[in-house]
Motif scaffolding. Sequence first.
Motif, PDB file in Angstrom:
ATOM      1  N   GLY A  91       0.977  -1.185  -0.085  1.00 63.24           N
ATOM      2  CA  GLY A  91      -0.072  -0.052   0.119  1.00 63.24           C
ATOM      3  C   GLY A  91       0.644   1.389  -0.149  1.00 63.24           C
ATOM      4  O   GLY A  91       0.322   2.411   0.196  1.00 63.24           O
ATOM      5  N   ASP A  92       2.239   1.212  -0.402  1.00 62.71           N
ATOM      6  CA  ASP A  92       3.019   2.406  -0.315  1.00 62.71           C
ATOM      7  C   ASP A  92       3.172   2.921  -1.576  1.00 62.71           C
ATOM      8  O   ASP A  92       3.429   4.112  -1.814  1.00 62.71           O
ATOM      9  CB  ASP A  92       4.411   1.768   0.048  1.00 62.71           C
ATOM     10  N   PHE A  93       2.585   2.305  -2.726  1.00 60.59           N
ATOM     11  CA  PHE A  93       2.670   3.004  -3.911  1.00 60.59           C
ATOM     12  C   PHE A  93       1.352   2.688  -4.809  1.00 60.59           C
ATOM     13  O   PHE A  93       0.756   1.550  -4.911  1.00 60.59           O
ATOM     14  CB  PHE A  93       3.733   2.389  -5.103  1.00 60.59           C
ATOM     15  N   ARG A  94       0.729   3.728  -5.292  1.00 57.48           N
ATOM     16  CA  ARG A  94      -0.733   3.605  -5.757  1.00 57.48           C
ATOM     17  C   ARG A  94      -0.639   2.763  -7.290  1.00 57.48           C
ATOM     18  O   ARG A  94      -0.141   3.257  -8.233  1.00 57.48           O
ATOM     19  CB  ARG A  94      -1.455   4.964  -6.257  1.00 57.48           C
ATOM     20  N   VAL A  95      -1.264   1.957  -7.312  1.00 63.02           N
ATOM     21  CA  VAL A  95      -1.450   0.959  -8.429  1.00 63.02           C
ATOM     22  C   VAL A  95      -1.990   1.663  -9.757  1.00 63.02           C
ATOM     23  O   VAL A  95      -1.284   1.378 -10.827  1.00 63.02           O
ATOM     24  CB  VAL A  95      -2.447  -0.178  -8.283  1.00 63.02           C
ATOM     25  N   GLU A  96      -2.742   2.615  -9.616  1.00 64.09           N
ATOM     26  CA  GLU A  96      -3.341   3.554 -10.936  1.00 64.09           C
ATOM     27  C   GLU A  96      -2.094   4.284 -11.145  1.00 64.09           C
ATOM     28  O   GLU A  96      -1.932   4.689 -12.591  1.00 64.09           O
ATOM     29  CB  GLU A  96      -4.405   4.310 -10.449  1.00 64.09           C
ATOM     30  N   LEU A  97      -1.258   4.671 -10.289  1.00 66.51           N
ATOM     31  CA  LEU A  97      -0.135   5.634 -10.713  1.00 66.51           C
ATOM     32  C   LEU A  97       0.744   4.721 -11.456  1.00 66.51           C
ATOM     33  O   LEU A  97       1.583   5.087 -12.546  1.00 66.51           O
ATOM     34  CB  LEU A  97       0.752   6.339  -9.648  1.00 66.51           C
ATOM     35  N   TYR A  98       1.040   3.560 -10.831  1.00 64.73           N
ATOM     36  CA  TYR A  98       2.124   2.678 -11.520  1.00 64.73           C
ATOM     37  C   TYR A  98       1.762   2.288 -13.012  1.00 64.73           C
ATOM     38  O   TYR A  98       2.441   2.401 -13.772  1.00 64.73           O
ATOM     39  CB  TYR A  98       2.198   1.330 -10.697  1.00 64.73           C
ATOM     40  N   TYR A  99       0.383   2.189 -13.243  1.00 64.92           N
ATOM     41  CA  TYR A  99      -0.024   1.917 -14.507  1.00 64.92           C
ATOM     42  C   TYR A  99       0.106   3.189 -15.512  1.00 64.92           C
ATOM     43  O   TYR A  99       0.326   2.927 -16.587  1.00 64.92           O
ATOM     44  CB  TYR A  99      -1.457   1.170 -14.551  1.00 64.92           C
ATOM     45  N   ARG A 100      -0.011   4.112 -15.007  1.00 68.42           N
ATOM     46  CA  ARG A 100       0.146   5.391 -15.701  1.00 68.42           C
ATOM     47  C   ARG A 100       1.463   5.799 -16.069  1.00 68.42           C
ATOM     48  O   ARG A 100       1.478   6.074 -17.326  1.00 68.42           O
ATOM     49  CB  ARG A 100      -0.568   6.497 -14.852  1.00 68.42           C
ATOM     50  N   LEU A 101       2.430   5.213 -15.218  1.00 67.94           N
ATOM     51  CA  LEU A 101       3.826   5.493 -15.545  1.00 67.94           C
ATOM     52  C   LEU A 101       4.418   4.340 -16.460  1.00 67.94           C
ATOM     53  O   LEU A 101       5.284   4.763 -17.086  1.00 67.94           O
ATOM     54  CB  LEU A 101       4.616   5.468 -14.503  1.00 67.94           C
ATOM     55  N   ASN A 102       3.917   3.151 -16.195  1.00 68.13           N
ATOM     56  CA  ASN A 102       4.540   2.053 -16.607  1.00 68.13           C
ATOM     57  C   ASN A 102       3.927   1.296 -18.096  1.00 68.13           C
ATOM     58  O   ASN A 102       3.728   0.169 -18.020  1.00 68.13           O
ATOM     59  CB  ASN A 102       4.554   0.935 -15.546  1.00 68.13           C
ATOM     60  N   ILE A 103       3.847   2.509 -18.804  1.00 71.21           N
ATOM     61  CA  ILE A 103       3.129   2.065 -20.053  1.00 71.21           C
ATOM     62  C   ILE A 103       4.181   1.210 -20.817  1.00 71.21           C
ATOM     63  O   ILE A 103       3.808   0.214 -21.447  1.00 71.21           O
ATOM     64  CB  ILE A 103       2.752   3.408 -20.829  1.00 71.21           C
ATOM     65  N   PHE A 104       5.372   1.537 -21.025  1.00 70.61           N
ATOM     66  CA  PHE A 104       6.459   0.864 -21.704  1.00 70.61           C
ATOM     67  C   PHE A 104       7.686   0.835 -20.867  1.00 70.61           C
ATOM     68  O   PHE A 104       8.470   1.522 -20.645  1.00 70.61           O
ATOM     69  CB  PHE A 104       6.566   1.813 -22.815  1.00 70.61           C
TER      70      PHE A 104
END
Length: 463
Positions: free
Chosen positions: A293-306
């Motif tokens: 719970g230390d990093f938001r999953v939605e932010l991860y997917y926004r940043l980790n496109i490639f």
Amino acid sequence: MTDILVVDDQISFCDHIKVILETEGYEVDSANEVDSALKMLSQKKYEILLTDYRLGPIDGIELFKKARQLDDDISGVMMTAYASIDSAIQSIKDGFNDYIQKPFEPDILLISIKRIIRERKMAQEIRLLRKEVIERYSFHNIVGKHKLMQNVFELINKVSGHDARVMITGETGVGKELVAKAIHYNSRRKDFPFVGINCAGLTESLLESELFGYEKGAFTGADKTKKGKFEYADGGTLFLDEVGDISSTMQIKLLRVLQENKFERVGGNKTIDANVRIISATNQELDEKIKKGDFRVELYYRLNIFPIKIPALRDRIEDIPILTNHFINKFNKKYKKSVEGVSTKVMKAMMHHSWPGNVRELENLIEREFVTIENNKIEHIDLSGTFIHNTNKSIYDVDVDLPFKIAKSLVVNRFEKAYLKKLLKGCMGNVNEAARKSKINPRTLWRKIQAFNLELKEFSSDE
């Protein structure tokens, strides 16, 4: 020397301008009709075209357009007795650098010419600097022939032509920022800024101010308005290094920018468009942080496109020789030396080192040797200053500030060195006996002995 072409249908006027400019040391040619001017432009390179507006069959604007077709770097000054706001605006729109109304004093012309020369010089310096930067961050400066690195090159090549957000992962020292810059300087945004920020070690409020900027009076000490990284990177790339260290509150604010491509400065209400490409990097396992719970999953997917994962140096040891040569060439230029390479013994030691600091550690190690080297080959290498050979630590001392895999490798290496020293001492330096007793393959044992720089003569007696 600056070459200038003066074009005017009045011969006396051309001669007058020519005398003024030649007195100041400029090389000047003149033409009294368009055809002659075009012929001269096709045969010689001029820095500045000084032309009248009314020339007969075509006007000065059309002549300048044709001149630009022959040389897109030529600068232009429009001269005319038929001055008007409309014609001035039109000449500037068509690429002229300045506009002078006849009649004019010589000083007016000279001031205009000198300003254009300064602008050309500055533009040339910028072009050279941009070329140098692009060459510095081109693919050939990311050294590696291993298939893992070839895969990284392929990914860089694929994503550079698109605006997709990129997440670069890898241990400290593998070259994440170098890859980010390679993507930027091989993309359509290469003529715009590359702006980086290390998110680690910044307080939440400081990171917010650095990213978004702030308005005057937003907080104590904000005595003037300040742009943030998003604004400085406008049109280009914003590199978020160590993005895994962003606080939960800042994660929400960053997520909003990624969703809406808009933001406000701290203490401001004006909405600003965020025309930037985001490249982020981390040496952390974000999957684990998401589970905790230390990093938001939605932010991860926004940043980790490639995603691009850069391998650790120990996973591509075949690249150590070419990396070594790359850094030797680099430091030969920096320190004005002519080091030819490293000895076989040194290369063997480096090939068996685990490189917890990765490529950065190798680069620092080579540079350190350059400071003290007295001949044209690196015959000895001091690995005692690296993490592995820190004899002040016990075998099981761990550094929790390091990633788990690196910390584990340090403990394993300290254990192996201690085990081998005790083993060889018990076998009085007899490698075959040590191999039989430990059940280690003799060839493997020899490699480990060389990797840890162990001298067998130290164990050949009980003295």
